[in-house]
Enzyme design. Structure first.
Site, PDB file in Angstrom:
ATOM      1  N   GLY A  11      48.519  41.302  58.203  1.00 43.50           N
ATOM      2  CA  GLY A  11      47.386  41.567  56.792  1.00 43.50           C
ATOM      3  C   GLY A  11      47.706  41.459  55.063  1.00 43.50           C
ATOM      4  N   ARG A  15      43.459  45.981  49.352  1.00 37.68           N
ATOM      5  CA  ARG A  15      43.172  47.014  48.967  1.00 37.68           C
ATOM      6  C   ARG A  15      44.436  48.262  47.872  1.00 37.68           C
ATOM      7  NH1 ARG A  15      40.156  50.078  53.252  1.00 37.68           N
ATOM      8  NH2 ARG A  15      39.940  52.135  52.318  1.00 37.68           N
ATOM      9  N   GLN A  75      50.816  33.937  62.480  1.00 34.88           N
ATOM     10  CA  GLN A  75      49.208  33.386  62.343  1.00 34.88           C
ATOM     11  C   GLN A  75      49.019  32.788  61.394  1.00 34.88           C
ATOM     12  OE1 GLN A  75      47.184  37.364  62.490  1.00 34.88           O
ATOM     13  NE2 GLN A  75      45.301  36.533  63.687  1.00 34.88           N
ATOM     14  N   THR A  81      42.543  40.782  65.823  1.00 34.18           N
ATOM     15  CA  THR A  81      43.386  40.795  66.865  1.00 34.18           C
ATOM     16  C   THR A  81      44.230  40.213  67.836  1.00 34.18           C
ATOM     17  OG1 THR A  81      42.106  42.555  67.522  1.00 34.18           O
ATOM     18  CG2 THR A  81      43.509  42.985  65.560  1.00 34.18           C
ATOM     19  N   TYR A 103      50.374  47.691  65.173  1.00 33.90           N
ATOM     20  CA  TYR A 103      50.841  48.013  64.293  1.00 33.90           C
ATOM     21  C   TYR A 103      51.596  48.224  62.678  1.00 33.90           C
ATOM     22  CZ  TYR A 103      45.829  46.238  66.185  1.00 33.90           C
ATOM     23  OH  TYR A 103      45.714  46.336  67.487  1.00 33.90           O
ATOM     24  N   ASP A 105      50.747  49.013  59.655  1.00 36.38           N
ATOM     25  CA  ASP A 105      50.771  49.472  59.213  1.00 36.38           C
ATOM     26  C   ASP A 105      50.248  50.852  59.811  1.00 36.38           C
ATOM     27  OD1 ASP A 105      48.306  48.727  60.614  1.00 36.38           O
ATOM     28  OD2 ASP A 105      47.498  48.279  58.511  1.00 36.38           O
ATOM     29  N   GLU A 154      32.265  49.668  69.629  1.00 34.78           N
ATOM     30  CA  GLU A 154      32.406  50.355  68.096  1.00 34.78           C
ATOM     31  C   GLU A 154      31.061  50.612  67.651  1.00 34.78           C
ATOM     32  OE1 GLU A 154      34.692  48.659  65.925  1.00 34.78           O
ATOM     33  OE2 GLU A 154      35.221  48.058  68.434  1.00 34.78           O
ATOM     34  N   ASN A 226      45.830  51.621  53.984  1.00 35.41           N
ATOM     35  CA  ASN A 226      45.308  50.291  53.439  1.00 35.41           C
ATOM     36  C   ASN A 226      44.824  50.804  52.582  1.00 35.41           C
ATOM     37  OD1 ASN A 226      44.175  49.076  56.039  1.00 35.41           O
ATOM     38  ND2 ASN A 226      43.533  50.967  56.593  1.00 35.41           N
ATOM     39  N   SER A 405      96.113  64.106  29.308  1.00 41.41           N
ATOM     40  CA  SER A 405      94.660  63.858  29.045  1.00 41.41           C
ATOM     41  C   SER A 405      94.633  62.110  27.792  1.00 41.41           C
ATOM     42  CB  SER A 405      93.865  65.291  28.163  1.00 41.41           C
ATOM     43  OG  SER A 405      94.118  66.174  29.694  1.00 41.41           O
TER      44      SER A 405
END
Length: 449
Positions: A11, A15, A75, A81, A103, A105, A154, A226, A405
């Site tokens: 992906g 966003r 892909q 998916t 995934y 993410d 869904e 996202n 020194s």
């Protein structure tokens, strides 16, 4: 049973409002993709396939940097998916075990959860990962009876009764690899987006008399990223868990909320970590070491009994042996400090080897870079490096040697020798007063002009 993993990382993440691929945004100093791959590697998989898409070369480079054995496939175009998972089919054509789809993410799935899905495969042909959502929102709902999954609905297609269900779909799915690809071949794209969805697989399995099951994990594991706000939320979630784990494992954090860990930070029990300590990648701290407040550590190893800080910086390649002391405003880079070395304050030690029980005075610098190449400084055992010594590499200082020194050391110092590399001091009586008067007069004259 052998297992392989398919990690979807194609992906764009529009966003995020970023030129960086979404899965390469960092959580705890590591790309979120590496978090997912860390969980995967814990199960010792036969094969890991990462499906790339947007900025595929960058994602593949990151995945292979994590583990050169990872296989990456492209892909293109991106048609959902199920289509993404199908890109891995040629690589797993001869694989006889289970496959789990994850995934890139969704970085916080635990290895224990993945193992629970594999265990559930003894009872079901297809297993999905669900979670009880505090706010189910528009997540897909899992209609289940016990651990048997009846269907995935869904949100847009759900009835009011189904929308009241709080058991939601994470998208993570497990099935025998051969069956998974057989079912994907039957997935259709008769939806508004004309995409092929992995969520169709449980229904297709049940339609041919196979069982589907569900494993439930804590909602925090399924946090998907996202937006930048969700990235910040994920960082906070990781740090909270890392702090709690450190405390549980016997590490003292004097101000836990101010300590920030990396994905691969390792700290032994009875170590003490002060306030406002930042861990970059690849830090290991042994038991009994102490890191005081306001230190930044990256790519380093701190042994038992060593004390670092406050306000110290350890960069990649810093190796501190037992009972080393690195004090305030000291920077160590690509250097090995043997047992009992003390570097108290205001010093840079880079590209160096320092022998045991040597003392490095304040203001010392190993001058390691000539503008083109880096050079190494070698300091022997029990040496004493005087304050404000400049060690111009390549150079060595012998055992039991001493530098005065303010010296600039450009030649090797033998064992037990005192080396003085100062310009001769010359005093001019009364000249300071005369010089200041002259400078003030020049300043006054410029003010009038």
């Amino acid at each position: 049973m052998a297992v392989s993993f398919i990690v979807l990382a194609a992906g764009m993440g529009s966003r995020m409002n970023s030129d960086t691929p979404k899965v390469l945004h960092n959580i705890a100093s590591a790309p979120m993709l590496h978090h997912a791959l860390t969980a995967v590697r814990a199960l010792e998989p036969s094969r890991i396939v990462v499906v790339t898409g947007h900025e595929a070369a960058l994602v593949a480079k990151s995945a292979e940097a994590f583990d050169p054995a990872v296989d990456c496939v492209l892909q293109e175009p991106q048609l959902g998916t199920a289509h993404a998972v199908d890109m891995a089919a040629p690589l797993l054509a001869d694989f006889a075990g289970d496959a789990i789809v994850l995934y890139g993410d969704t970085p916080f799935i635990r290895p224990e959860t993945l193992q629970a899905m594999l265990d559930a495969r003894a009872r079901h042909s297809v297993v999905v990962l669900g979670f009880q959502a505090r706010d189910p929102g528009r997540y897909g709902r899992l209609v289940a009876s016990g651990d048997s999954l009846e269907k995935i609905v869904e949100y847009k297609d759900a009835s009011d009764e189904e929308r009241a269900i709080t058991l939601c779909n994470s998208g993570v799915l497990c099935a025998p690899a051969k069956l998974m690809f057989e079912l994907i071949a039957r997935v259709e794209n008769n939806n508004a987006a004309q995409e092929y969805y992995l969520t169709d697989l449980p229904a297709l399995a049940r339609a041919q008399g196979l069982s589907a099951g569900v494993v439930i994990c804590d909602e925090s594991e399924t946090l998907g990223i996202n937006t930048r706000a969700q990235l910040a939320e994920a960082e906070a979630a990781f740090q909270a868990r890392a702090r709690a784990d450190a405390l549980e494992n016997g590490v003292t954090l004097t101000a836990p909320e101010t300590v920030f860990f990396a994905l691969d930070t390792h700290i032994g029990r009875d170590a003490i970590i002060g306030a406002n300590v930042i861990f970059g990648p690849a830090v290991t701290i042994e038991s009994g070491a102490e890191v005081k407040a306001f230190c930044h550590l990256e790519g380093c190893h701190i042994s038992r009994g060593a004390v670092v800080g406050p306000f110290a910086r350890l960069r990649p390649g810093a190796e501190l042996a037992e009972d080393v002391h690195v004090g305030n405003f000291v920077e160590i880079k690509n250097a090995i400090l043997d047992e009992g070395v003390k570097v108290g304050h205001l010093t840079y030690i880079g590209d160096a080897d320092v022998g045991e029980f040597t003392n490095i005075g304040a203001g010392t610098v190993t001058c390691n870079y000539d503008g083109v190449m880096k050079h190494r400084t070698k300091i022997g055992k029990r040496a004493f490096i005087g304050s404000s010594t400049m060690l111009v590499a390549p150079v060595s200082v012998g055992n039991d040697a001493l530098t005065a020194s303010g010296s600039v050391i450009t030649e090797n110092v033998p064992d037990e020798a005192l080396s003085i590399g100062r310009a001769k001091q010359v005093n001019k009586p009364g000249l300071a007063t005369k010089l200041m008067a002259r400078l003030k007069a020049i300043k006054a004259a410029k003010g009038k002009s």
